[in-house]
Structures are given as structure tokens and as C-alpha cells.
Design a protein around this motif. Structure first.
Motif, PDB file in Angstrom:
ATOM      1  N   PRO A 108      29.286  50.382  42.759  1.00  0.00           N
ATOM      2  CA  PRO A 108      29.985  51.633  42.440  1.00  0.00           C
ATOM      3  C   PRO A 108      30.656  51.542  41.069  1.00  0.00           C
ATOM      4  N   VAL A 113      37.712  51.617  42.713  1.00  0.00           N
ATOM      5  CA  VAL A 113      38.522  50.825  43.638  1.00  0.00           C
ATOM      6  C   VAL A 113      39.842  50.416  43.003  1.00  0.00           C
ATOM      7  N   ASP A 114      40.746  49.936  43.873  1.00  0.00           N
ATOM      8  CA  ASP A 114      42.080  49.535  43.452  1.00  0.00           C
ATOM      9  C   ASP A 114      42.049  48.039  43.144  1.00  0.00           C
ATOM     10  N   TRP A 115      42.145  47.678  41.865  1.00  0.00           N
ATOM     11  CA  TRP A 115      42.020  46.273  41.472  1.00  0.00           C
ATOM     12  C   TRP A 115      43.287  45.479  41.735  1.00  0.00           C
ATOM     13  N   ASP A 116      44.324  46.094  42.285  1.00  0.00           N
ATOM     14  CA  ASP A 116      45.507  45.335  42.696  1.00  0.00           C
ATOM     15  C   ASP A 116      45.390  44.865  44.136  1.00  0.00           C
ATOM     16  N   PHE A 117      44.268  45.158  44.763  1.00  0.00           N
ATOM     17  CA  PHE A 117      44.075  44.811  46.166  1.00  0.00           C
ATOM     18  C   PHE A 117      44.183  43.287  46.355  1.00  0.00           C
ATOM     19  N   ILE A 164      41.931  39.427  41.772  1.00  0.00           N
ATOM     20  CA  ILE A 164      41.113  40.326  40.964  1.00  0.00           C
ATOM     21  C   ILE A 164      41.893  41.116  39.918  1.00  0.00           C
ATOM     22  N   PHE A 176      31.633  42.795  40.439  1.00  0.00           N
ATOM     23  CA  PHE A 176      30.911  43.853  41.154  1.00  0.00           C
ATOM     24  C   PHE A 176      29.409  43.589  41.154  1.00  0.00           C
TER      25      PHE A 176
ATOM     26  N   PHE B 172      39.354  48.352  50.734  1.00  0.00           N
ATOM     27  CA  PHE B 172      39.136  48.056  49.315  1.00  0.00           C
ATOM     28  C   PHE B 172      38.097  48.990  48.701  1.00  0.00           C
ATOM     29  N   GLU B 175      33.378  53.247  49.969  1.00  0.00           N
ATOM     30  CA  GLU B 175      31.997  53.674  49.738  1.00  0.00           C
ATOM     31  C   GLU B 175      31.013  52.553  50.034  1.00  0.00           C
TER      32      GLU B 175
END
Lengths: 283, 434
Positions: A108, A113-117, A164, A176, B172, B175
């Protein structure tokens, strides 16, 4: 430029829809990695993609290009059953996506996406294995090793344990890509894998795409940089809500087709013309 | 104060409810759905009320079923309003949960005539009453609420352990999760169902306001302390339990110091959780304000120390000067750092034996001279590099080299030296020390 001119003129005479039919063929071969038949996608009843008809050749790097809002990402998402189709049919190696999802790898957009995950690079790449692992089972050693091998391929093995958020944009993009490699698919869809990355990452990504192609994989890449289109892709889909043209890059990457795809956006066209002129000089 | 078995049961109930909420709350925070906890904990009210009207009791499976249904409906309505109303997510949640909450309140007020359900109790809880309603389990009088909360906590734990991988990927990258066959929507609604059940189970003991706190605060605190999902989950549960224990202890002791009677345990728990968050906010190893400040201060001291060494080295290089010491007054003038920074740096240098005091002035020791030489070498190599390879004018070199010298390690220095072909002198004609 001189070589391409007659073809583009021929295409102009046939008109847009005609050229699509010529490029894709009327029957859909069962062995095609991806065949899309008469697909229409709408958001809030506003059509985003119209009458998409396409058969992918196997083992090619296929660029999807078109202006903002042309529906490039939507095309990919519709193929992956992530957005509902208003009509039409999509087959992956002859079967609907839900039966052949293990054959498909997906990258994707990085911003999605949230890179602080709270995960590290290896955790993210291991997600590419979840499909093989299946529901409710843990990520076991062989899968972790496969994820590590994928990180190695993108030159990130030493950053496997890095959180990340502490990776650069280019490194995140490589993570990715490694995740998609870990999926071990036959057909890949990548949404702008080259957007906003450094030159070293771009070169690394392209090298991996070419590796995949040599391994017989089919790779779709949503791409925005017209300058590099001819260099990177074997086949193109020029998209602006409809497929404007599709076929081998050398045949469809013409000023005429770009004009139809991008409309009046002159700066882009000039860029492309420049690229084509340069290409002509090289040959 | 005296700690009795009543206190133990109160703490156990509080800890179980806090831990159950915190465990699920992590996933709400990670999905940027913190408000969803708020929404569901209010919106389950009509489910509670209807379940209550049907059965006339405050416990039992009907109540949980009602809550679970309304929990899922909240998530579903929110999605619809978001999709069709085209408003932002928090606005859509706001519309849905206030409406449902209001319906619930009306139902409760109507029902309250007939049955014993107190709206205030729903908001604030009655954890102090927990030990009074017991059930006999093999001769042990165990509070009913502890049994309920314990079961719910175990249920939540089993859910998170079983779907750990699925919850992680759908939080996270929903999709990709869906593309791989882990339907992110399905997991979302599953999570909301568990949040609703947990919320209802916690109502009685801690009340809906505290449920919101326990869903969000421990997870938010833990996220400041750790960067891996499993440690985050463990830390949030530990923080939740700590809040419960310390919260109750504080509630029955602290007011006594000023001669007041005990305050509510639920209040104590929320306050302690808030305090723990504040502590983490300031002192977390990487994300805390104090840690960031300390890190920056250490860096400044490091740079100032190196600058002092460099100054003393350059002083020694001047053949015209007899003295090899620098007076504090002169140092103050040429260094241009704040008094505190200068004092800390000098103290560090003296302690490390890199600089010593000699007749009222500072001078390099032999180890200090070694370090200073390497620093000056880096500085002048950088100047040569910037001049040769980046073609910066000679009068623009110093500032850049001044910054780069502090981050040059031996390996970089060696490669730099190779790159500029090991010159003897820098672009300003000064000798590059080896």
C-alpha cells in the motif's frame, strides 16, 4: 519519437476504446495473472473507474500511470476486493481474488499507515507471512526467518529490530517492499513505491522489481514520474477513469496517448516530451 | 487506617476491571479510536436499560447480550454516519453515542420507578459495595462482581492472545489485513463487542466515567514507555493494576491526613492513573520531556567540553604566547557559552583529568592534549574537504567544520583523511596535527 509517430497516428484513428480492445484482446485467457472484465467502481454513486477491461501479460513490470484522481489506487484496491465493484469481474490466474489471495502481494501507499505504531521492522515484514500462517496461529521461527530473509533482500537486515518510527522514509518503503516479498506471491501490486524516496532506495527498489520479473513474477506499479516510465516498465496502463491506452511501453507511451490521459496539464506533458526526446537521442 | 479483607476485595475488583479495560483500550488507542471507548461506554446504556427492563435484574447474560448488541450497533452507526453523512470520525461518534446515551437515560429514568437502577450509580459506580454482595464458592464468600470481572478479564485475555496477530495487523494496516483474508471490519466489530461487554461488567464497580479513564490512560502511559506491542500490553495491564491498588490505598489514607473521611476508590484510581501518566510524560526513557531535556543538556555539555579542549589546544599552538594556561576570564570571553554550561563542562574536564588548574588558569593534561589533537585534526580535515570537494570559499569553512568536528568518529576521520589525500596543512595554512 520518429518511430512512435505512425503508431500513435494509427491509434488516433481507431479512437480510445478501439485501442483498448486491440491491446487487450477480446477473450480473457485463463492463464493470465490478472484479467479484468468490464469493471466499474463507484464511490457514493460517483463512478471512479469505468469499463475497465484488461488482461495482464505474465512476467512483466507493468506501470499504472495517470493524473491525480485518475483512479490508480482504486484500480488496485478494486482488484484486491478492498473497495466494492459496482459491476464487472476480476480473475487472478483464472479465479476470483478470494480464492487466489495467496498468489497476490500488496504494497500500500506508505502514508496509509501510522508509522508510530509499536512494532519493529521485522514485525512489519512478518505480517507478510500472516496469510500463510492463517487465523489464530502464532508467528513461528520459519516465518520469522523468511521475514528476515526478505529484509536482507532489501538491504535492511541490520535494522530488523529498529522501531519503525525511527526509520527514514526510504527505509520505511523498503520495509513495505520486504513485507510484500515475504508474501512470496506470483503477482504484486505496489501503490507508489517510489514516491518520496531517496535515490539509493529508488535504485534498490527497481533492482528488486527486476529480480521479481526475472523470477517470472508479474508486478504492477502505480507510478507518478513520467521521466522514468520508459526506463522502468515493459507494459503500461494509461488511466484516467477509463483505460486510455494499454500495451507495451514502446507502443503506448506516446505524446498523443499522454495528451488524452493527462488532458490539459501542460507541464507534465512537456516533461514527458522532454523525456521522450532524450530517449530518442540515446537510441 | 486498617486494611481488611473488604479492602482486598475492593482492590481485586478494581484491578480486574482496570486491567480488562486497559488491555482492550490499547487497541482503541492504536487505531486512533480513543473516543470509541467513550462512545461505547455511554452508548451501552440503552442496552443495559432494555436488558434490565426485560429481566428486572442487574446481572446476568441478558444484560451482557444487550450491551454487546448496542456496542456493535454503536460501531456500525458511527461507520454509517461517517460514510453517508460525510463528517469526520469523532463528530460521527459524538452524534451516535450522545443519542444512544440519551435514549438510555430516558429508559432508566422510566424504569427506575419500577426497579432499583440508579443513574448516578451507572456514572460513578459503587466499588465500595462490591464486598457486600457475595456468592459462596467452596466455602469462600467471593463477591459476585469479582467473579464477573474475573471472567470478563479472562475472556478479554483469551481474545487478545488468540487474535493477537490479527488484532495487530488490522490495527496497523487494515487494508493489508483485509487483502490477506483477515477481515479488518470483522475484527473491528469483534473488538467493539468485547469493549462493550467489558464496559458493562465494569460499570457496577467503577462506573462509566472511570471505564473511559481505564480504557485510555494506562495504554497511553504504556505507549510512552515501550515500543513493542507485547510489552505495551503487559505494561498497560501492570499500570492498571497499580492504579487500582494505589488508588484505593490513597482513597482511604490521603483524605485522613487533613482530617477528612475516606473518598471514593474509583476517584482515587483515576487520579493515580493520571499521576502515573504525568510521571511517564516527564520521565519516560525516550519520549519523556525530562529525558529529552537531559539528552539535549548532555549533548550541549559534550560540545562545550570539546570546544574548551580545542581552545586550549589552539592556545598552545601560538608560538608568540609564553603562557600555556587560559584564565577563567579569558575563557568566559572566547567560549561564549552560558555560565552554567561552562561550569558543568569545566568540572567534567577537570574530573576526567583532561584539563588541570595551573596558577589560576586552565591548561591541557597530556591525555587532554591527545583528545584535543584529534578534535582539531577532524576540524581541519573537514575544512580541507569542504574546500577541495564542495568548493566552499575559504572564509566559510570554519563554521561548518566547527559543527562537523563534534560528530566525527575515528573511522570517519580516517576516511576523510584518505579522501582529502592526507594533507599537511588546512586551507588556512594551519598544520593538521596527526
Amino acid at each position: 519519437m520518429g518511430v512512435m509517430k505512425p503508431i500513435s497516428e494509427a491509434r488516433q484513428e481507431q479512437g480510445v476504446t478501439e485501442s483498448v480492445r486491440v491491446a487487450t484482446g477480446s477473450e480473457h485467457p485463463r492463464t493470465s495473472p490478472l484479467s479484468i472484465h468490464d469493471m466499474t467502481v463507484a464511490y457514493h454513486r460517483r463512478p471512479v473507474l469505468w469499463d475497465i477491461d484488461f488482461d495482464a501479460p505474465e512476467g512483466k513490470l507493468i506501470g499504472i500511470i495517470g493524473p491525480n484522481g485518475a483512479g490508480k489506487s482504486t484500480l488496485v484496491k478494486a482488484v484486491l476486493d478492498l473497495v466494492p465493484k459496482a459491476s464487472g469481474r476480476v480473475l487472478i490466474y483464472g479465479k476470483p481474488y478470494r480464492l487466489h489471495r495467496h498468489l497476490v502481494g500488496y504494497v500500500p501507499q506508505r502514508e496509509s499507515v501510522d508509522w508510530d505504531f509499536p512494532v519493529n521492522a521485522l514485525d512489519v515484514v512478518a505480517m507478510g507471512r500472516y496469510g500463510q500462517i492463517g487465523w489464530c496461529l502464532p508467528v513461528t521461527r520459519p516465518h520469522r526467518d523468511a521475514a528476515l530473509a526478505a529484509l536482507e533482500r532489501v538491504g535492511m537486515a541490520d535494522l530488523a529490530r529498529r522501531q519503525i518510527s525511527q526509520l527514514s522514509g526510504g527505509q520505511q518503503q523498503r520495509v513495505f517492499l520486504a513485507r510484500a516479498l515475504a508474501q512470496d506471491a506470483r503477482i504484486y501490486f505496489m501503490d507508489e513505491p517510489l514516491a518520496g524516496v531517496d535515490a539509493a532506495t529508488e535504485a534498490a527498489v527497481i533492482r528488486i522489481l527486476q529480480d521479481l520479473r526475472s523470477g517470472g513474477k508479474t508486478v504492477f506499479v502505480v507510478h507518478h514520474d513520467l521521466q522514468t516510465v520508459q526506463e522502468y516498465f515493459d507494459t503500461l496502463i494509461l488511466l484516467n477513469m477509463r483505460i486510455v491506452a494499454t500495451g507495451p511501453t514502446s507502443e503506448v507511451f506516446t505524446r498523443d496517448n499522454l495528451q488524452k490521459t493527462y488532458g490539459g496539464r501542460l507541464t507534465l506533458l512537456e516533461e514527458a516530451a522532454e523525456a521522450m526526446a532524450r530517449k530518442g537521442k540515446d537510441e | 487506617m486498617e486494611w481488611t479483607s473488604l479492602d482486598t476485595w475492593i482492590v481485586v475488583a478494581g484491578a480486574l476491571s482496570a486491567a480488562a479495560c486497559a488491555l482492550l483500550g490499547n487497541f482503541l488507542i492504536m487505531r486512533r479510536l480513543s473516543m470509541m471507548g467513550d462512545a461505547i461506554s455511554h452508548a451501552v446504556l440503552p442496552g443495559l436499560a432494555v436488558g434490565f427492563l426485560l429481566t428486572g435484574s442487574r446481572g446476568g447474560p441478558t444484560l451482557f447480550l444487550g450491551a454487546a448488541i448496542v456496542g456493535v450497533l454503536t460501531a456500525l452507526f458511527t461507520e454509517w454516519v461517517l460514510h453517508f453523512g460525510q463528517v469526520e470520525q469523532s463528530a460521527s461518534m459524538g452524534v451516535v453515542f450522545t443519542t444512544l446515551f440519551a435514549i438510555g437515560l430516558i429508559l432508566i429514568v422510566r424504569a427506575a420507578d419500577k426497579v432499583d437502577l440508579d443513574p448516578g450509580c451507572v456514572l460513578y459506580g459503587a466499588i465500595e459495595l462490591v464486598p457486600l454482595d457475595t456468592m459462596d464458592i467452596r466455602g469462600w464468600a467471593v463477591p459476585r462482581a469479582v467473579l464477573t470481572l474475573g471472567s470478563v478479564f479472562l475472556l478479554d485475555l483469551a481474545f487478545v492472545l488468540l487474535f493477537y496477530k490479527e488484532l495487530r495487523i488490522s490495527a496497523f494496516d487494515p487494508e493489508l489485513a483485509t487483502a490477506l483474508g483477515f477481515n479488518a471490519h470483522l475484527l473491528h466489530y469483534l473488538l467493539m463487542t468485547f469493549v462493550a461487554i467489558t464496559t458493562v461488567a465494569s460499570f457496577e464497580s467503577v462506573g462509566s466515567i472511570l471505564v473511559i479513564a481505564m480504557l485510555i490512560v494506562p495504554g497511553a502511559t504504556a505507549s510512552l514507555l515501550t515500543e513493542r506491542l507485547h510489552t505495551l500490553l503487559l505494561a498497560s495491564v501492570a499500570i492498571a493494576v497499580l492504579s487500582a491498588v494505589a488508588g484505593h490505598a490513597a482513597a482511604i489514607t490521603v483524605p485522613g491526613w487533613w482530617g477528612y473521611s475516606d473518598t471514593t476508590t474509583a476517584g482515587g484510581m483515576a487520579v493515580v492513573a493520571g499521576l502515573l501518566f504525568t510521571l511517564a510524560f516527564f520521565f519516560a526513557p525516550r519520549h519523556g520531556i525530562a529525558s529529552k531535556f537531559l539528552h539535549r543538556a548532555r549533548l550541549s555539555i559534550h560540545i562545550t567540553r570539546q570546544d574548551i579542549l580545542g581552545l586550549l589546544f589552539r592556545l598552545e599552538e601560538m608560538p608568540s604566547l609564553e603562557t600555556r594556561t587560559m584564565s577563567p576570564a579569558l575563557l568566559r570571553k572566547v567560549l561564549g557559552a552560558g555560565a552554567m554550561l561552562r561550569w558543568l563542562s569545566l568540572r567534567g574536564l577537570l574530573r576526567a583529568g583532561l584539563v588541570r588548574l595551573d596558577g589560576g588558569g586552565y591548561r591541557l593534561t597530556s591525555t587532554g592534549r591527545e583528545e584535543a589533537r584529534s578534535l582539531i585534526r577532524s576540524h581541519r580535515l573537514w575544512e580541507s574537504y569542504l574546500y577541495q570537494h564542495l568548493h566552499l570559499p575559504a572564509d566559510h569553512l570554519h563554521g561548518s567544520a566547527e559543527r562537523l568536528e563534534h560528530v566525527t568518529d575515528p573511522v570517519l576521520q580516517r576516511r576523510l583523511s584518505e579522501r582529502v589525500e592526507r594533507p599537511e596543512i588546512d586551507p588556512h595554512g594551519k598544520r593538521i596535527p596527526s
